[in-house]
Design an enzyme around this catalytic site. Structure first.
Site, short mmCIF file in Angstrom:
data_model
loop_
_atom_site.label_atom_id
_atom_site.label_comp_id
_atom_site.label_asym_id
_atom_site.label_seq_id
_atom_site.Cartn_x
_atom_site.Cartn_y
_atom_site.Cartn_z
NE ARG A 27 19.89 9.70 -6.00
CZ ARG A 27 18.67 9.61 -5.90
NH1 ARG A 27 18.14 8.52 -5.84
NH2 ARG A 27 17.74 10.81 -5.50
CB SER B 257 -0.92 -0.03 1.25
OG SER B 257 -0.19 -0.09 2.21
C1 LIG Z 1 14.71 8.00 2.34
C2 LIG Z 1 14.19 7.82 0.85
C3 LIG Z 1 13.80 9.02 -0.11
C4 LIG Z 1 13.60 8.85 -1.23
N1 LIG Z 1 13.19 10.14 -1.94
C5 LIG Z 1 12.69 9.95 -3.29
C6 LIG Z 1 12.49 10.94 -4.22
O1 LIG Z 1 12.65 12.27 -3.84
N2 LIG Z 1 11.91 10.98 -5.12
C7 LIG Z 1 11.79 9.63 -5.89
O2 LIG Z 1 11.24 9.61 -6.93
N3 LIG Z 1 11.74 8.50 -5.18
C8 LIG Z 1 12.48 8.65 -3.79
N4 LIG Z 1 12.68 7.75 -3.09
C9 LIG Z 1 12.49 6.18 -3.65
C10 LIG Z 1 10.90 6.06 -3.22
O3 LIG Z 1 10.41 6.51 -2.38
C11 LIG Z 1 10.50 4.46 -3.45
O4 LIG Z 1 11.22 3.82 -4.41
C12 LIG Z 1 9.01 4.42 -3.66
O5 LIG Z 1 8.35 5.13 -2.55
C13 LIG Z 1 8.53 2.88 -3.56
O6 LIG Z 1 7.07 2.80 -3.66
P1 LIG Z 1 6.46 1.59 -3.73
O7 LIG Z 1 5.04 2.02 -3.73
O8 LIG Z 1 6.90 0.82 -4.75
O9 LIG Z 1 6.38 0.79 -2.23
P2 LIG Z 1 6.38 1.08 -0.85
O10 LIG Z 1 6.15 2.42 -0.50
O11 LIG Z 1 8.00 0.81 -0.27
O12 LIG Z 1 5.32 0.31 -0.21
C14 LIG Z 1 5.64 -0.95 -0.17
C15 LIG Z 1 4.28 -1.74 0.41
O13 LIG Z 1 4.31 -3.05 0.45
C16 LIG Z 1 4.04 -3.82 1.42
N5 LIG Z 1 4.74 -4.94 1.71
C17 LIG Z 1 6.10 -5.18 1.79
N6 LIG Z 1 6.18 -6.42 1.98
C18 LIG Z 1 4.99 -6.92 2.22
C19 LIG Z 1 4.50 -8.26 2.94
N7 LIG Z 1 5.47 -9.44 2.93
N8 LIG Z 1 3.33 -8.70 3.01
C20 LIG Z 1 2.28 -7.57 2.73
N9 LIG Z 1 2.66 -6.06 2.28
C21 LIG Z 1 4.09 -6.02 2.12
C22 LIG Z 1 4.55 -2.55 2.57
O14 LIG Z 1 3.63 -2.58 3.77
C23 LIG Z 1 4.06 -1.16 1.94
O15 LIG Z 1 2.61 -1.03 2.03
C24 LIG Z 1 13.05 7.65 -1.82
C25 LIG Z 1 13.34 6.54 -0.87
C26 LIG Z 1 13.79 6.51 0.33
C27 LIG Z 1 13.90 5.37 1.18
#
Ligand SMILES: Cc1cc2nc3c(=O)[nH]c(=O)nc-3n(C[C@H](O)[C@H](O)[C@H](O)COP(=O)(O)OP(=O)(O)OC[C@H]3O[C@@H](n4cnc5c(N)ncnc54)[C@H](O)[C@@H]3O)c2cc1C
Ligand code: SF4
Ligand code: SF4
Lengths: 529, 233
Positions: A266, A9
């Protein structure tokens, strides 16, 4: 049976769920955390889009920068999709009420991040991810999307290479629940937490779903590409956003000398820092000259975190930093419809590899990917669900929780987890070579053999985080072998993958993606034709 | 250093740790991985933005990742909320108020937003949904149907947004068990780690409601006896 089940999520999962909800009846988002706790909330720097109002930027330029930063490993069609849909993605976020920062002309403000030709990152102070995630969550409430929070993915339901649901552990009750669906979208984020305390990520970035998908036969690609962010706080690996350098911050060594172009991509900056550290230098980020007012307006979180974790005030002091594992380019191998090699199993966000980042991700492109591909995967999963025959198999599998109960608990897995992280940072980090990678492979196989002697001390059914952490460790351990093996096979240096024994890029053999998959009972890594 | 943790309603458990100058979260992780694997707490980002690790230290709400532990500190779970285990609480009850009060953008109008407009709800949009404010709120303590601080802050965030074209329903939904039930005690403001003042937002919503023809029901019953705020307007 559900039409679409979304696992995860973060912004990718929420955007996918919203888009699916738009066209089918039943959508469920299940996640191991409450939605707004997902790692997306940590993104500070911004989300890229060449909006025409700044005048100096264009979609073509965004495309070029992305391909270049990715060291020609990104897929041109995918990057085209990403960059040409960026404006629409921002308009969507604007239309649901994301509180972006604004400029003097009352337009969405943009700033420059590393590797970008122009000021391209739309931001909301340094709370960009937080505000996007929370607004998407509010929109999900508006659309009445059903959530299952604190549901930990244990396994996928797969038969004859067709996915039809997933199995979860309900953390609050300890019960195991099967959820069946016509299509399943994995949106579970990355795996940088393999690097433990040497990672900027949230504790949940353990690549669970990737390890599970792999065990069920899915292909994973480009697993060796892990991006190190140049500026994480030295003690805690907490990120100092790239916007600090984008706004004019300097990198200096112990002698106070600058040693690199702060605004290069980077991989280059991280390597320059790593070289200095190997010479015995300490490295600092200097933003004092930006002034207190600017720092409080644009980088308030950074100031707070530097005070808390490094006990220094960036307004008047240098910030001690080190590069840390930040983003994983590799992930679930998906086709142009975001479907994995398992039918009905889709992937989106950091956990999937849409090949938009290639060998090195450009800051601000990840949030963009979540929104652009989140929308699309929701639509694709829906049309798949609508056209699919009801598929319902009886999938009787050994439950991993039963297996863990037989483990003897003589070896402390927390120590093993730390050891693996240390080893990864040293040997599978910014610079790698054959012998150091082989050392890690050996350690991994020892740890795997040792697993039955580890296990969980806490026997409670209710909110057993000891158990969850052990499950996460098992997933990490599984993925670590894929990462190291892929890194061994890629005998060249490209972007984030730097081999000190193969210094140059080898386009003839390696301008392609590594694919890791299970062949029989063992891991097979090959390069895509 | 001694730290006392409330693990069930009756008893405080003492742990001795040899750490200096660490955040509470670091200490909890240390205890879990070296002393007692059953200790349960929530955490995720360790940088104060995910809102998972809110607890009470010496009866005040704190984020475990931002609080520097001191000798003798007493750590307890949040108040006014179902405790799942040790320091882990069930947020679902409080979170449903976001839905109940239509805390979202109802109808978008495309418009330029100036720097000044942006400031109208910049602070409110910093909320991390840590639930600290519900823990501190004395009204929520006695009335579990009270919409409560962060939900009302969120409503104000959207009401104050220049891009929102339809605030009618939101204003209506916060009249009962909402803005008029708050005593303006300001406890939520003290508790908030993000410097948000739900109390101030509730006052803004009151004046907005006034403009829309709603009145304080307590005031009207007192002075006019059963006056219907919607009648006659
Ligand atoms: C400190 C930081 C700063 C960043 N800044 C930037 C930025 O400025 N610009 C940019 O473009 N990107 C940035 N990034 C990268 C970006 O934030 C992430 O790549 C992105 O938010 C990932 O989003 P997502 O929706 O794929 O996963 P996430 O937001 O990581 O969500 C993963 C979801 O999966 C769920 N999940 C995981 N494992 C399981 C499981 N076993 N069972 C059930 N649910 C599970 C978790 O609960 C969560 O809800 C940054 C990252 C970090 C760490
Ligand atoms: S000001 Fe109102 S909302 Fe805030 S704590 Fe007091 S009663 Fe609760
Ligand atoms: S208003 Fe403040 S205390 Fe309440 S949930 Fe939001 S951040 Fe937490």
């Amino acid at each position: 049976m559900l039409d679409v089940l979304v696992v995860g999520s973060g912004a990718a999962g929420l955007r996918a769920g919203l888009s699916a909800k738009n066209s089918v009846s039943s959508v469920l988002i299940a996640s191991k955390q409450f939605p707004t706790r997902s790692q997306t909330c940590m993104a500070q720097g911004g989300i890229n889009a060449a909006l025409s109002h700044s005048g100096e930027d264009s979609v073509e330029q965004h495309f070029k920068d992305t391909i270049k930063a990715g060291n020609d490993l990104a897929n041109e069609d995918a990057v085209k999709k990403l960059t040409s849909n960026a404006k629409e993605a921002i308009e969507y976020l604007e239309s649901i009420g994301v509180c972006f920062s604004r400029d003097e002309n009352s337009k969405i403000a943009q700033r420059k991040l590393g590797g970008a030709y122009a000021s391209r990152a739309c931001y909301a102070q340094d709370f960009t991810g937080l505000k996007i995630l929370h607004t998407l969550y509010d929109e999900c409430n508006k659309q009445n999307i059903e959530f299952k929070n604190d549901y930990f993915l244990l396994d996928l339901l797969v038969e004859n290479n067709r996915c039809f649901g997933a199995i979860f552990l309900d953390k609050k009750t300890g019960k195991v629940e099967e959820i069946k669906a016509k299509s399943v979208i994995l949106a579970t984020g990355g795996y940088s937490k393999i690097y433990g305390k040497y990672s900027t990520n949230s504790s949940s970035a353990t690549g669970d779903a990737l390890a599970i998908a792999y065990s069920n036969g899915a292909k994973l690609s480009d697993m060796e590409f892990v991006q190190f962010h140049p500026t994480a706080l030295k003690n805690s690996s907490i990120l100092i956003s790239e916007s600090a350098r984008g706004s004019g911050g300097y990198l200096v060594n112990s002698k106070g000398e600058r040693f690199t172009d702060e605004l290069a991509p980077r991989d280059i900056v991280s390597r320059a820092i790593d070289d200095e550290i190997k010479k015995g230098e300490d490295i600092f980020l200097d933003i004092r000259h930006l002034g207190e007012e600017f720092i409080d307006e644009e980088l308030p979180q950074e100031r707070k975190l530097a005070k808390l974790y490094e006990k220094i005030d960036p307004v008047s002091e240098l910030i001690p930093i080190k590069p840390s594992a930040h983003y994983t380019m590799g992930g679930l191998e998906v086709d142009e419809n975001s479907m994995s090699s398992i039918e009905a199993l889709f992937g989106v966000g950091e956990c999937a590899n849409h090949k938009v980042h290639g060998a090195n991700r450009l800051g601000g492109n990840s949030l963009l990917e979540l929104i652009v591909f989140g929308k699309e995967v929701g639509e694709n999963a829906c049309s798949f669900a609508k056209n699919s025959n009801l598929f319902d198999a009886q999938n009787v599998k050994e439950n991993i929780l039963q297996t863990i109960k037989t483990y003897t608990n003589e070896v402390d897995f927390y120590k093993e987890k730390e050891a693996l992280a240390e080893l990864f940072y040293k040997n599978v980090g910014i610079s790698r070579d054959e012998s150091s990678l082989n050392v890690v492979l050996l350690e991994i196989s020892k740890m795997k053999e040792n697993l039955p002697f580890m296990g969980v001390k806490d026997k409670s059914e209710v909110y057993n985080t000891n158990l969850i952490e052990f499950l996460e460790f098992m997933n990490i351990l599984k993925l670590s072998e894929l990462i190291v093996s892929s890194a061994l096979k890629r005998k060249e240096s490209r972007g984030a993958h730097f081999r000190s024994d193969y210094l140059s890029r080898d386009d003839i053999n390696f301008q392609t993606h590594s694919i890791a998959s299970l062949k029989g009972n063992s891991l097979n890594v090959e390069f895509k034709k | 250093m001694i730290i006392k943790i409330r693990r069930d309603s009756e008893t405080l458990e003492e742990f001795e740790v040899l750490l200096e100058d660490n955040t509470l979260l670091e200490v909890l992780e240390h205890i879990k991985s070296t002393k007692d694997a059953t200790l349960s707490y929530d955490h995720s980002c360790r940088s104060g933005v995910c809102g998972s690790c809110a607890v009470r230290v010496n009866s005040k709400e704190e984020l475990a990742c931002e609080y520097k532990l001191k000798d003798g500190d007493i750590v307890e779970p949040l108040k006014n909320i179902k405790i799942i285990r040790d320091l882990v609480v069930d947020n679902d009850d409080a979170q449903r108020f976001n839905q109940k009060s239509n805390a979202w953008l109802e109808s978008y109008i495309k418009t330029d937003v100036s720097k000044e407009d942006e400031k109208q709800n910049e602070l409110q949009s910093d909320c991390i949904l840590c639930t600290s404010c519900y823990s501190a709120c004395p009204v929520y303590e006695v009335n579990k149907e009270f919409l409560g601080p962060f939900a009302l802050t969120r409503v104000w965030k959207y009401v104050a947004d220049k891009r929102e074209d339809d605030i009618k329903q939101k204003i209506e939904l916060i009249q009962n068990n909402g803005i008029w039930d708050c005593t303006l005690c300001g406890e939520c403001t003290i508790a908030c780690p993000q410097g948000i003042s739900p109390k101030d937002d509730i006052m803004m919503l009151r004046s907005k409601s006034g403009v829309k023809g709603y009145m304080d029901p307590n005031f009207s019953t007192m002075s006019f006896g059963g006056f219907d705020p919607n009648g006659g307007f």
